[in-house]
Write a protein that holds these residues in place. Structure first.
Motif, PDB file in Angstrom:
ATOM      1  N   VAL A   1       0.858  -1.189   0.000  1.00  0.00           N
ATOM      2  CA  VAL A   1       0.000   0.000   0.000  1.00  0.00           C
ATOM      3  C   VAL A   1       0.896   1.240   0.000  1.00  0.00           C
ATOM      4  CG1 VAL A   1      -1.783   1.299   1.245  1.00  0.00           C
ATOM      5  CG2 VAL A   1      -1.801  -1.205   1.314  1.00  0.00           C
ATOM      6  N   LEU A   2       0.522   2.222  -0.801  1.00  0.00           N
ATOM      7  CA  LEU A   2       1.183   3.531  -0.775  1.00  0.00           C
ATOM      8  C   LEU A   2       0.135   4.577  -0.469  1.00  0.00           C
ATOM      9  CD1 LEU A   2       3.490   5.584  -1.334  1.00  0.00           C
ATOM     10  CD2 LEU A   2       2.801   5.509  -3.754  1.00  0.00           C
ATOM     11  N   CYS A   3       0.350   5.320   0.606  1.00  0.00           N
ATOM     12  CA  CYS A   3      -0.524   6.445   0.958  1.00  0.00           C
ATOM     13  C   CYS A   3       0.226   7.740   0.667  1.00  0.00           C
ATOM     14  CB  CYS A   3      -0.928   6.388   2.428  1.00  0.00           C
ATOM     15  SG  CYS A   3      -1.917   4.948   2.873  1.00  0.00           S
ATOM     16  N   ASN A   4      -0.105   8.365  -0.449  1.00  0.00           N
ATOM     17  CA  ASN A   4       0.499   9.647  -0.827  1.00  0.00           C
ATOM     18  C   ASN A   4      -0.239  10.755  -0.092  1.00  0.00           C
ATOM     19  OD1 ASN A   4       2.687   9.313  -2.707  1.00  0.00           O
ATOM     20  ND2 ASN A   4       1.203   8.515  -4.186  1.00  0.00           N
ATOM     21  N   ASN A   5       0.192  11.013   1.138  1.00  0.00           N
ATOM     22  CA  ASN A   5      -0.541  11.935   2.009  1.00  0.00           C
ATOM     23  C   ASN A   5       0.161  13.276   2.211  1.00  0.00           C
ATOM     24  OD1 ASN A   5      -2.314  12.713   4.474  1.00  0.00           O
ATOM     25  ND2 ASN A   5      -0.240  12.572   5.331  1.00  0.00           N
ATOM     26  N   ALA A   6       1.482  13.311   2.157  1.00  0.00           N
ATOM     27  CA  ALA A   6       2.222  14.528   2.501  1.00  0.00           C
ATOM     28  C   ALA A   6       1.832  15.696   1.600  1.00  0.00           C
ATOM     29  CB  ALA A   6       3.720  14.274   2.392  1.00  0.00           C
ATOM     30  N   GLY A   7       1.692  16.873   2.209  1.00  0.00           N
ATOM     31  CA  GLY A   7       1.370  18.052   1.426  1.00  0.00           C
ATOM     32  C   GLY A   7       1.408  19.302   2.293  1.00  0.00           C
ATOM     33  N   ILE A   8       1.588  20.437   1.645  1.00  0.00           N
ATOM     34  CA  ILE A   8       1.582  21.724   2.326  1.00  0.00           C
ATOM     35  C   ILE A   8       0.738  22.705   1.513  1.00  0.00           C
ATOM     36  CG2 ILE A   8       3.795  21.477   3.515  1.00  0.00           C
ATOM     37  CD1 ILE A   8       5.114  23.028   1.249  1.00  0.00           C
TER      38      ILE A   8
ATOM     39  N   MET B   1      -4.468   8.261  -2.696  1.00  0.00           N
ATOM     40  CA  MET B   1      -4.015   9.609  -3.031  1.00  0.00           C
ATOM     41  C   MET B   1      -4.787  10.619  -2.194  1.00  0.00           C
ATOM     42  SD  MET B   1      -1.877   9.295  -5.702  1.00  0.00           S
ATOM     43  CE  MET B   1      -1.621   8.503  -7.292  1.00  0.00           C
ATOM     44  N   VAL B   2      -4.090  11.469  -1.464  1.00  0.00           N
ATOM     45  CA  VAL B   2      -4.770  12.519  -0.722  1.00  0.00           C
ATOM     46  C   VAL B   2      -4.780  13.771  -1.583  1.00  0.00           C
ATOM     47  CG1 VAL B   2      -4.850  13.876   1.390  1.00  0.00           C
ATOM     48  CG2 VAL B   2      -4.103  11.493   1.476  1.00  0.00           C
ATOM     49  N   GLY B   3      -5.898  13.962  -2.267  1.00  0.00           N
ATOM     50  CA  GLY B   3      -6.098  15.148  -3.075  1.00  0.00           C
ATOM     51  C   GLY B   3      -6.859  16.191  -2.271  1.00  0.00           C
ATOM     52  N   SER B   4      -7.778  16.866  -2.926  1.00  0.00           N
ATOM     53  CA  SER B   4      -8.558  17.877  -2.219  1.00  0.00           C
ATOM     54  C   SER B   4      -9.692  18.360  -3.106  1.00  0.00           C
ATOM     55  CB  SER B   4      -7.673  19.070  -1.849  1.00  0.00           C
ATOM     56  OG  SER B   4      -8.438  20.108  -1.279  1.00  0.00           O
TER      57      SER B   4
ATOM     58  N   HIS C   1      -5.755  -1.299  -6.590  1.00  0.00           N
ATOM     59  CA  HIS C   1      -6.789  -0.330  -6.240  1.00  0.00           C
ATOM     60  C   HIS C   1      -6.196   1.078  -6.148  1.00  0.00           C
ATOM     61  CE1 HIS C   1      -9.564  -3.479  -4.093  1.00  0.00           C
ATOM     62  NE2 HIS C   1      -9.157  -3.883  -5.282  1.00  0.00           N
ATOM     63  N   VAL C   2      -6.978   2.057  -6.583  1.00  0.00           N
ATOM     64  CA  VAL C   2      -6.597   3.470  -6.444  1.00  0.00           C
ATOM     65  C   VAL C   2      -7.808   4.235  -5.933  1.00  0.00           C
ATOM     66  CG1 VAL C   2      -5.755   5.552  -7.572  1.00  0.00           C
ATOM     67  CG2 VAL C   2      -4.933   3.320  -8.338  1.00  0.00           C
ATOM     68  N   THR C   3      -7.635   4.933  -4.829  1.00  0.00           N
ATOM     69  CA  THR C   3      -8.710   5.733  -4.255  1.00  0.00           C
ATOM     70  C   THR C   3      -8.208   7.134  -3.973  1.00  0.00           C
ATOM     71  OG1 THR C   3      -9.868   3.852  -3.254  1.00  0.00           O
ATOM     72  CG2 THR C   3     -10.239   5.997  -2.242  1.00  0.00           C
ATOM     73  N   LEU C   4      -9.030   8.111  -4.300  1.00  0.00           N
ATOM     74  CA  LEU C   4      -8.720   9.516  -4.041  1.00  0.00           C
ATOM     75  C   LEU C   4      -9.460   9.975  -2.799  1.00  0.00           C
ATOM     76  CD1 LEU C   4      -7.519  12.286  -4.934  1.00  0.00           C
ATOM     77  CD2 LEU C   4      -9.649  12.634  -6.202  1.00  0.00           C
ATOM     78  N   LEU C   5      -8.727  10.463  -1.827  1.00  0.00           N
ATOM     79  CA  LEU C   5      -9.305  11.084  -0.639  1.00  0.00           C
ATOM     80  C   LEU C   5      -9.305  12.594  -0.825  1.00  0.00           C
ATOM     81  CD1 LEU C   5     -10.205  11.346   2.356  1.00  0.00           C
ATOM     82  CD2 LEU C   5      -7.782  11.103   2.977  1.00  0.00           C
ATOM     83  N   ALA C   6     -10.487  13.194  -0.715  1.00  0.00           N
ATOM     84  CA  ALA C   6     -10.598  14.653  -0.821  1.00  0.00           C
ATOM     85  C   ALA C   6     -11.197  15.172   0.479  1.00  0.00           C
ATOM     86  CB  ALA C   6     -11.464  15.043  -2.009  1.00  0.00           C
ATOM     87  N   PRO C   7     -10.372  15.335   1.518  1.00  0.00           N
ATOM     88  CA  PRO C   7     -10.903  15.685   2.838  1.00  0.00           C
ATOM     89  C   PRO C   7     -11.195  17.168   2.973  1.00  0.00           C
ATOM     90  CG  PRO C   7      -8.531  15.517   2.955  1.00  0.00           C
ATOM     91  CD  PRO C   7      -8.910  15.176   1.530  1.00  0.00           C
TER      92      PRO C   7
ATOM     93  N   SER D   1     -11.077   6.111   4.764  1.00  0.00           N
ATOM     94  CA  SER D   1     -10.249   6.085   3.561  1.00  0.00           C
ATOM     95  C   SER D   1      -9.751   4.678   3.251  1.00  0.00           C
ATOM     96  CB  SER D   1      -9.057   7.030   3.723  1.00  0.00           C
ATOM     97  OG  SER D   1      -9.492   8.348   3.926  1.00  0.00           O
ATOM     98  N   LEU D   2      -9.289   3.962   4.264  1.00  0.00           N
ATOM     99  CA  LEU D   2      -8.778   2.612   4.037  1.00  0.00           C
ATOM    100  C   LEU D   2      -9.909   1.636   3.720  1.00  0.00           C
ATOM    101  CD1 LEU D   2      -5.937   2.443   6.695  1.00  0.00           C
ATOM    102  CD2 LEU D   2      -5.758   2.901   4.241  1.00  0.00           C
ATOM    103  N   ASP D   3     -11.079   1.876   4.287  1.00  0.00           N
ATOM    104  CA  ASP D   3     -12.245   1.075   3.902  1.00  0.00           C
ATOM    105  C   ASP D   3     -12.575   1.300   2.427  1.00  0.00           C
ATOM    106  OD1 ASP D   3     -12.523   0.032   6.438  1.00  0.00           O
ATOM    107  OD2 ASP D   3     -14.170   1.366   7.031  1.00  0.00           O
ATOM    108  N   ALA D   4     -12.523   2.561   2.000  1.00  0.00           N
ATOM    109  CA  ALA D   4     -12.813   2.885   0.601  1.00  0.00           C
ATOM    110  C   ALA D   4     -11.770   2.276  -0.326  1.00  0.00           C
ATOM    111  CB  ALA D   4     -12.866   4.402   0.424  1.00  0.00           C
ATOM    112  N   LEU D   5     -10.506   2.296   0.092  1.00  0.00           N
ATOM    113  CA  LEU D   5      -9.447   1.701  -0.725  1.00  0.00           C
ATOM    114  C   LEU D   5      -9.658   0.194  -0.861  1.00  0.00           C
ATOM    115  CD1 LEU D   5      -6.770   2.144  -2.243  1.00  0.00           C
ATOM    116  CD2 LEU D   5      -5.588   1.775  -0.070  1.00  0.00           C
ATOM    117  N   ALA D   6     -10.088  -0.440   0.214  1.00  0.00           N
ATOM    118  CA  ALA D   6     -10.347  -1.885   0.174  1.00  0.00           C
ATOM    119  C   ALA D   6     -11.441  -2.211  -0.843  1.00  0.00           C
ATOM    120  CB  ALA D   6     -10.732  -2.381   1.559  1.00  0.00           C
TER     121      ALA D   6
END
Length: 268
Positions: A87-94, A140-143, A180-186, A221-226
Motif C-alpha cells: 500500500v502507498l498512501c500519498n498523504n504529505a502536502g503543504i 491519493m490525498v487530493g482535495s 486499487h486506487v482511491t482519491l481522498l478529498a478531505p 479512507s482505508l475502507d474505501a481503498l479496500a
C-alpha cells in the motif's frame, strides 16, 4: 485492504508525522500491515514507530525524508522499487494562502515538488511491482480545492488538481489488474479541538461542526481503498466544495472562495 498483510510487505505512508498521515499509519498497523513512515521530522516518526511496534505487533520503519527535495525523493524511490510495497498512501502536502506575487517563491516551488512531483515519483516507483503481483493499493490525498480555481490558494489548488486527475486517470489504466486506487478529498481535519488560546486562523474561521476527526478519516479512507472506491469525500465542507467545483460556474465561485482564502493569508 486490497491485499492480505504479509511479513515481507510494507505499507508506505508519507506525511506520517501528524494529522491524517499519522492516523493512516496507526490504522494500517491495526489492520496488520507493517509500515514505512515517511516525513521530515524523524524524532516524531521514531516515537510513532515505537508506539506501533508495541501496540500492534507489526514492524515499523522510519524514513526521515524531505519530499520537497528531488534528490532525497529519488533515493527513497530507488529503495522502494527493491521492496514489496503493498500500500502507498500519498498523504504529505503543504499549502499557502495569499497572492502568489507576494509569496515566498522558494516555498511555492517546494510546494509543487512536494504536492505533485513526489506523489508522481513515488507512484511510479511502486506501481509496476503492484501490477506484476496483481495486487496493491494506492491512496491519493487530493482535495476538493483541486476541482476549482481558488485565488489566494493558487499553487495548492493547482497541485491538488494534478493529484485528483492523476488518481482518477490511473484507475482507468488499472482496471482489472487487481491494483486499487482511491482519491481522498478531505475537508478540515484535526486530531483534537484546540483551546481558544491555541486556535489558528483556520480554527477560528471554520465552525467546529465542519471539522472531521483524522482517525475517522483514516478509517473511512482505508475502507474505501479496500472496496476500490474512486473517491471519498468526508465532511460537509469538502462535499460542498466538490459540488461547487463540479457544477458551479468558476466565474461565480472563484471570487467567493478567493475572498475566504485571502482572510486565511492575512492570519498566516
Amino acid at each position: 485492504m486490497p491485499v492480505t498483510p504479509r511479513n515481507t510487505a510494507r505499507a508506505v505512508v508519507t506525511g506520517a508525522s501528524s494529522g491524517i498521515g499519522m492516523a493512516l499509519a496507526r490504522e494500517l498497523a491495526r489492520r496488520g500491515h507493517s509500515v514505512v513512515l515517511v516525513a521530515r521530522r524523524g524524532e516524531i516518526l521514531e516515537a510513532l514507530a515505537t508506539e506501533i511496534r508495541s501496540r500492534f505487533d507489526v514492524d515499523a520503519e522510519v524514513r526521515a525524508v524531505d519530499l520537497s527535495d528531488l534528490d532525497a525523493v529519488a533515493v527513497l524511490c530507488d529503495e522502494l522499487r527493491g521492496q514489496e510495497i503493498s500500500v502507498l498512501c500519498n498523504n504529505a502536502g503543504i499549502a499557502t494562502f495569499g497572492p502568489v506575487a507576494d509569496a515566498d517563491l522558494d516555498y511555492e516551488r517546494a510546494q509543487v515538488r512536494l504536492n505533485a512531483n513526489a506523489v508522481h515519483d513515488l507512484t511510479l516507483a511502486v506501481l509496476p511491482q503492484m501490477v506484476e503481483r496483481g495486487t496493491g493499493g494506492i491512496l491519493m490525498v487530493g482535495s476538493a480545492a483541486g476541482n476549482m480555481a481558488i485565488p489566494n490558494n493558487a499553487t495548492y489548488a493547482a497541485t491538488k488538481a494534478f493529484v485528483n486527475t492523476f488518481s482518477e486517470s490511473l484507475r482507468g489504466e488499472l482496471k482489472g489488474t487487481g491494483v486499487h486506487v482511491t482519491l481522498l478529498a478531505p475537508g478540515p481535519v484535526r486530531t483534537a479541538t484546540p483551546s481558544p488560546d491555541e486556535q489558528s486562523i483556520v480554527d477560528k474561521m471554520v465552525p467546529d461542526f465542519l471539522w472531521h476527526s483524522s482517525d475517522k478519516v483514516a478509517e473511512l479512507s482505508l475502507d474505501a481503498l479496500a472496496r476500490n472506491k474512486m473517491r471519498i469525500v468526508p465532511g460537509t465542507l469538502s462535499k460542498a466544495m466538490s459540488v461547487a467545483g463540479g457544477y458551479s460556474p468558476r466565474a461565480v465561485v472563484a471570487p467567493i472562495v478567493g475572498h475566504f482564502y485571502s482572510k486565511l493569508g492575512e492570519g498566516d
